[in-house]
Design an enzyme around this catalytic site. Structure first.
Site, mmCIF file in Angstrom:
data_model
loop_
_atom_site.group_PDB
_atom_site.id
_atom_site.type_symbol
_atom_site.label_atom_id
_atom_site.label_comp_id
_atom_site.label_asym_id
_atom_site.label_seq_id
_atom_site.Cartn_x
_atom_site.Cartn_y
_atom_site.Cartn_z
ATOM 1 N N ASP A 1 -1.046 -7.325 1.779
ATOM 2 C CA ASP A 1 -0.367 -6.029 1.722
ATOM 3 C C ASP A 1 1.132 -6.211 1.933
ATOM 4 O O ASP A 1 1.660 -6.040 3.045
ATOM 5 C CB ASP A 1 -0.963 -5.116 2.797
ATOM 6 C CG ASP A 1 -0.416 -3.692 2.698
ATOM 7 O OD1 ASP A 1 -0.669 -2.913 3.641
ATOM 8 O OD2 ASP A 1 0.257 -3.360 1.694
ATOM 9 N N HIS A 11 0.818 -1.224 0.000
ATOM 10 C CA HIS A 11 0.000 0.000 0.000
ATOM 11 C C HIS A 11 0.847 1.267 0.000
ATOM 12 O O HIS A 11 0.330 2.386 -0.103
ATOM 13 C CB HIS A 11 -1.014 0.009 1.147
ATOM 14 C CG HIS A 11 -0.484 0.509 2.458
ATOM 15 N ND1 HIS A 11 -0.291 -0.307 3.548
ATOM 16 C CD2 HIS A 11 -0.118 1.744 2.868
ATOM 17 C CE1 HIS A 11 0.171 0.415 4.553
ATOM 18 N NE2 HIS A 11 0.286 1.665 4.170
ATOM 19 N N SER A 43 4.077 2.123 8.341
ATOM 20 C CA SER A 43 3.666 1.151 7.309
ATOM 21 C C SER A 43 4.867 0.531 6.610
ATOM 22 O O SER A 43 5.816 1.232 6.257
ATOM 23 C CB SER A 43 2.839 1.845 6.224
ATOM 24 O OG SER A 43 1.645 2.343 6.752
HETATM 25 C C1 LIG Z 1 0.389 1.480 9.900
HETATM 26 C C2 LIG Z 1 -0.895 2.109 9.492
HETATM 27 C C3 LIG Z 1 -1.275 2.121 8.171
HETATM 28 C C4 LIG Z 1 -2.464 2.712 7.790
HETATM 29 BR BR1 LIG Z 1 -2.947 2.687 5.967
HETATM 30 C C5 LIG Z 1 -3.321 3.305 8.708
HETATM 31 N N1 LIG Z 1 -4.516 3.922 8.280
HETATM 32 C C6 LIG Z 1 -5.638 3.146 8.102
HETATM 33 N N2 LIG Z 1 -5.875 1.981 8.712
HETATM 34 C C7 LIG Z 1 -7.082 1.586 8.264
HETATM 35 C C8 LIG Z 1 -7.533 2.536 7.354
HETATM 36 N N3 LIG Z 1 -6.616 3.469 7.289
HETATM 37 C C9 LIG Z 1 -2.958 3.284 10.061
HETATM 38 C C10 LIG Z 1 -3.543 3.727 11.243
HETATM 39 CL CL1 LIG Z 1 -5.083 4.511 11.412
HETATM 40 C C11 LIG Z 1 -2.713 3.412 12.275
HETATM 41 N N4 LIG Z 1 -1.620 2.769 11.785
HETATM 42 C C12 LIG Z 1 -1.744 2.677 10.435
#
Ligand SMILES: Cc1cc(Br)c(Nc2ncc[nH]2)c2c(Cl)c[nH]c12
Length: 298
Positions: A100, A52, A233
């Site tokens: 992912d 992602h 992420s």
């Molecule tokens: C690591 C991380 C990635 C993403 Br993409 C997030 N965003 C999100 N998760 C569900 C929908 N969008 C978050 C959140 Cl919120 C906290 N940590 C995340």
């Protein structure tokens, strides 16, 4: 000697970058701005991250890999898992994070040199261990001949509560964050909180958003776990097995965004769960893509 994976400096005063030498940063430069993700060094030509982090129209010249020694590497290829499709369940589920995970290949397509540029290992830059490889068998101090992938999974992802860690960057400093992976009977309790994500409020069945590919961490039971920020992420979910480090997951998404520009809220929430792509669930893809990399899979 074969590059031993999952090794790091252990002494307290060691620089954070030498305690976490496998961490890398991915930067994607777009007209809309700069996106950053984390990644893990796994071979001289590949880092592992979240799919992602990239959009379909990103081109490799927009992507750079930064290692702990400050080197910036060009990218020749981004290989996202073939089953990853963030739009797969639209419109009901706006973002779907199943599978992912992505491999980012280092090298410079334009360079006429035959040999691709590759990541130079040093005390600040070293590979992490990947499950079901010989390197991990050695890291687990097991017999190379007899050890199976199932044994790796049984050793690393025991039933119940498994201690793990991820690495985040706060004020330009790498810091470890402790979490517990909820497996066995704890898994449904953890997964259920996915429905508290604003994104998934109208979802009724948790299995629509939390597939079998995910490991679940976070919350306040049995311990107050650290939570991820979006900027985390793609980073590795790591198990420290007797001072050897094995990656079992890739940070994918979280329920609660408790961070403003990577500044973490002081309090967590019981439902602040994070979901990570489980490497044991994507091994055939990993093996097929890494076959010429000198990593021998079991
Ligand atoms: C690591 C991380 C990635 C993403 Br993409 C997030 N965003 C999100 N998760 C569900 C929908 N969008 C978050 C959140 Cl919120 C906290 N940590 C995340």
């Amino acid at each position: 000697v074969i590059d031993m994976c999952g090794m790091a400096k252990q002494y307290n005063e060691a620089p954070h970058v030498e305690k976490n030498p496998w961490l890398a940063t991915i930067s994607v430069t777009r007209s809309s701005g700069l996106e950053k993700c984390k990644a893990a060094v796994i071979t001289p030509h590949f880092v592992l991250t979240a799919a992602h982090c990239f959009n379909i129209d990103d081109e490799v010249h927009q992507i750079k890999v930064l290692t702990n020694d400050g080197k910036r590497y060009a990218v020749t290829n981004v290989i996202s898992h073939p089953n990853y499709n963030v739009n797969a369940k639209k419109p009901k589920i706006a973002e779907f994070y199943d599978y992912d995970i992505a491999l980012v290949e280092i090298g410079d397509k334009n360079k006429r040199t035959i040999k691709k540029e590759k990541i130079e290992f040093n005390p600040k830059v070293r590979p992490i261990c990947i499950p079901c490889t010989e390197g991990t068998t050695r890291a687990l101090r097991k017999k190379v001949a007899q050890t199976t992938c199932d044994e790796h999974e049984a050793t690393l992802l025991k039933w119940g509560i498994v201690e793990a860690l991820f690495i985040t960057e706060e004020d330009n400093e790498l810091t470890r964050k402790d979490v517990t992976i909820k497996t066995g009977d704890q898994k449904p309790v953890c997964n259920r909180d996915a429905l508290k994500a604003p994104l998934y409020v109208n979802v009724t069945d948790v299995s629509e958003v939390v597939s079998d590919r995910f490991l679940c961490t976070g919350g306040t039971e049995p311990q107050v776990d650290a939570f991820t920020c979006k900027g985390d992420s793609g980073g590795p979910l790591v198990i420290n097995h007797r001072q050897r480090y094995i990656q079992v997951g890739v940070i994918s998404w979280g329920v609660a965004n408790l961070c403003i520009n990577m500044n973490r809220a002081s309090m967590t929430k019981p439902y602040a769960r994070d979901f990570h792509t489980n490497l044991f669930k994507v091994l055939p893809w990993l093996e097929s893509r890494l076959k010429d990399e000198g990593i021998s899979f079991l």
